[in-house]
Design a protein around this motif. Structure first.
Motif, PDB file in Angstrom:
ATOM      1  N   GLU A 289     -27.342  49.332  -5.870  1.00  0.00           N
ATOM      2  CA  GLU A 289     -27.879  49.157  -4.523  1.00  0.00           C
ATOM      3  C   GLU A 289     -28.425  50.481  -3.990  1.00  0.00           C
ATOM      4  OE1 GLU A 289     -24.983  46.089  -2.326  1.00  0.00           O
ATOM      5  OE2 GLU A 289     -23.921  47.685  -3.394  1.00  0.00           O
TER       6      GLU A 289
ATOM      7  N   ILE B   4     -29.073  52.315  -0.600  1.00  0.00           N
ATOM      8  CA  ILE B   4     -28.602  52.210   0.789  1.00  0.00           C
ATOM      9  C   ILE B   4     -29.366  53.211   1.641  1.00  0.00           C
ATOM     10  CG2 ILE B   4     -26.593  52.343   2.295  1.00  0.00           C
ATOM     11  CD1 ILE B   4     -24.884  51.870  -0.241  1.00  0.00           C
TER      12      ILE B   4
ATOM     13  N   ILE C 240     -32.651  47.621  -1.194  1.00  0.00           N
ATOM     14  CA  ILE C 240     -32.943  46.804  -2.373  1.00  0.00           C
ATOM     15  C   ILE C 240     -31.737  46.862  -3.299  1.00  0.00           C
ATOM     16  CG2 ILE C 240     -34.032  48.700  -3.646  1.00  0.00           C
ATOM     17  CD1 ILE C 240     -35.965  46.645  -4.841  1.00  0.00           C
ATOM     18  N   SER C 241     -31.529  45.798  -4.067  1.00  0.00           N
ATOM     19  CA  SER C 241     -30.422  45.774  -5.028  1.00  0.00           C
ATOM     20  C   SER C 241     -30.878  45.067  -6.301  1.00  0.00           C
ATOM     21  CB  SER C 241     -29.208  45.051  -4.434  1.00  0.00           C
ATOM     22  OG  SER C 241     -29.518  43.697  -4.157  1.00  0.00           O
ATOM     23  N   LYS C 242     -30.235  45.423  -7.412  1.00  0.00           N
ATOM     24  CA  LYS C 242     -30.528  44.793  -8.702  1.00  0.00           C
ATOM     25  C   LYS C 242     -29.236  44.608  -9.476  1.00  0.00           C
ATOM     26  CE  LYS C 242     -35.309  45.493 -10.021  1.00  0.00           C
ATOM     27  NZ  LYS C 242     -36.225  45.958 -11.098  1.00  0.00           N
ATOM     28  N   GLU C 243     -29.138  43.470 -10.199  1.00  0.00           N
ATOM     29  CA  GLU C 243     -27.971  43.182 -11.018  1.00  0.00           C
ATOM     30  C   GLU C 243     -28.360  43.156 -12.491  1.00  0.00           C
ATOM     31  OE1 GLU C 243     -26.112  39.577  -9.845  1.00  0.00           O
ATOM     32  OE2 GLU C 243     -25.216  40.418  -8.027  1.00  0.00           O
TER      33      GLU C 243
ATOM     34  N   ARG D 212     -25.566  53.119  -4.913  1.00  0.00           N
ATOM     35  CA  ARG D 212     -24.211  52.645  -5.203  1.00  0.00           C
ATOM     36  C   ARG D 212     -24.206  51.814  -6.488  1.00  0.00           C
ATOM     37  NH1 ARG D 212     -21.612  50.108  -0.207  1.00  0.00           N
ATOM     38  NH2 ARG D 212     -23.125  48.426  -0.546  1.00  0.00           N
TER      39      ARG D 212
ATOM     40  N   LEU E  36     -23.957  45.958 -10.437  1.00  0.00           N
ATOM     41  CA  LEU E  36     -24.774  45.855  -9.227  1.00  0.00           C
ATOM     42  C   LEU E  36     -25.173  47.268  -8.796  1.00  0.00           C
ATOM     43  CD1 LEU E  36     -25.954  44.326  -6.755  1.00  0.00           C
ATOM     44  CD2 LEU E  36     -23.717  44.585  -5.661  1.00  0.00           C
TER      45      LEU E  36
ATOM     46  N   THR F  66     -21.756  49.418  -8.734  1.00  0.00           N
ATOM     47  CA  THR F  66     -20.514  48.636  -8.694  1.00  0.00           C
ATOM     48  C   THR F  66     -20.441  47.765  -9.940  1.00  0.00           C
ATOM     49  OG1 THR F  66     -20.666  48.546  -6.268  1.00  0.00           O
ATOM     50  CG2 THR F  66     -19.078  47.076  -7.340  1.00  0.00           C
TER      51      THR F  66
ATOM     52  N   VAL G 264     -28.731  48.058   3.145  1.00  0.00           N
ATOM     53  CA  VAL G 264     -29.117  47.944   1.744  1.00  0.00           C
ATOM     54  C   VAL G 264     -30.603  47.583   1.693  1.00  0.00           C
ATOM     55  CG1 VAL G 264     -28.789  46.698  -0.415  1.00  0.00           C
ATOM     56  CG2 VAL G 264     -26.812  47.284   1.002  1.00  0.00           C
TER      57      VAL G 264
END
Length: 386
Positions: free
Chosen positions: A326, A328, A336-339, A279, A324, A281, A334
């Motif tokens: 992610e 999923i 892992i996520s990274k910005e 994802r 962002l 965003t 979720v």
């Protein structure tokens, strides 16, 4: 019933019959029956053993568990492997595992878990039988000592199984050669086994790291089992085991983003297949989402990687945004996520370009006029002088 037991009972009954009917049966009848019985005792078990090409290759046991490896030259169906643990001649625990198919030339390893809590020190014996309803195909025994172990030449200081593989640290106290077995166990079944033979170790800690060769089930409980065997100066094996839950896992790297879209490289970090989605965003400076795109990820295992790309529905205006990304998982979690930041600069439009050109064109005549005035003035000075 085992054919040996049947024939022993038959022979015992026959001898009792002879004793109680000595005057009824003739000596020839007694002789024929006796010879036939002896031949059955010798031939039938011998034939059954001769047809059996099942071999018990290895047995390891301590007071908590036991693993047995068997192999055969032919394919067998509906077998049972039975393990009994004895102490001072008394059977204190018996476990059995059914085997649907034993394929020819394919070693098969099963793990037994002793239910009896052992506290007494001393020697124990493990008795293994491979059988079916027609009889016993193979049997073997192994003795081990609990509570009075000889100080080993190495120790297993740490062992951690993961959905990717198994990691461990062993410390040798003298130079020697060791055999190592890395086992992945699902219930009683060893689903993956990696062997290393005659590994030289010295006096420095040795880090071990092996990756599983099989695909794991998500949210499933497995056991990692590490066995280290020493042959010199005496034969001894050390075992460490630990359970873990296999879960999908990925890593996000190599992010690219601009006002048109974004991309990210997704790398598999587990032998559980990642079948989730990615994802993207985008949030403006006020934290309001202005773009939200969800894309299906390619199926990934450990050491696999794929790049996933997203194109924004609308080109981003100038300004600073937060992106962002992610990963999923299969069940909506979720993983892992990274910005990161998207900085869209203000574009130079056509009107601005025309204005600059006009300023440059206006500046050119002015400069020309100034030069003309200077030249006229210099000519006037020259004429006056002469």
């Amino acid at each position: 019933m085992d054919i040996n037991i049947f024939l022993q009972v038959f022979l015992k009954g026959y001898l009792n019959t002879i004793k109680t009917n000595q005057n009824v049966m003739g000596w020839k009848t007694k002789y024929y029956i006796f010879v036939t019985t002896v031949l059955l005792l010798l031939i039938i078990p011998g034939t059954a053993a001769g047809k059996s090409d099942i071999t018990i290759e290895e047995i390891y046991s301590d007071v908590q568990s036991c693993d047995v490896r068997i192999i055969s030259e032919s394919t067998y169906n509906n077998l049972t492997v039975e393990a009994s643990m004895l102490h001072e001649g008394e059977v204190i625990d018996t476990q059995s595992i059914d085997i649907d198919t034993l394929t020819a030339a394919s070693p098969l390893t099963r793990v037994f878990y002793w239910e009896t809590a052992i506290r007494d020190r001393g020697a124990y014996k493990v008795h293994i039988i491979v059988k079916n309803e027609n009889g016993v195909f193979a049997r073997q025994e192994k003795t081990f000592v609990h509570g009075h172990q000889i100080l080993p030449a190495i120790t297993i200081d740490s062992m951690t199984p993961t959905p990717t593989g198994i990691e461990a640290i062993i410390t040798p106290y003298k130079s020697t050669l060791i055999d190592i077995e890395y086992m992945l166990v699902d219930g009683n079944q060893v689903v993956d086994i990696i062997e290393e033979k005659a590994i030289p170790v010295h006096t420095q800690p040795l880090a071990l790291n092996k990756k599983w060769n099989v695909v794991l089930k998500n949210k499933h409980v497995y056991q990692g089992r590490l066995k280290v065997s020493i042959k010199d100066p005496y034969s001894i094996s050390l075992l460490r085991s630990r359970s873990f839950v296999a879960e999908e896992d990925v890593e996000i790297s190599d992010i690219y983003r601009d006002e048109i879209g974004a991309s990210a490289t997704i790398s598999g970090m587990s032998q559980v297949p990642f079948r989730g989605s990615i994802r993207f965003t985008v949030f403006d400076s006020n934290g309001k989402p202005v773009e939200n795109i969800v894309l299906k990820s390619p199926v990934l295992l450990a050491e696999d990687d794929e790049t996933v790309e997203a194109i924004w529905e609308n080109k981003l205006d100038s300004g600073e945004y937060i992106l962002l990304i992610e990963a999923i998982g299969e069940y909506g979690k979720v993983i892992i996520s990274k910005e990161s930041i998207i900085d869209v600069e203000k574009e130079i439009g056509p009107a601005t370009i025309n204005e600059e050109k006009e300023e440059q064109s206006n500046a050119t005549p002015a400069i020309g006029s100034l030069i003309s005035i200077i030249l006229v003035f210099l000519a006037y000075l020259a004429k006056t002088k002469y």
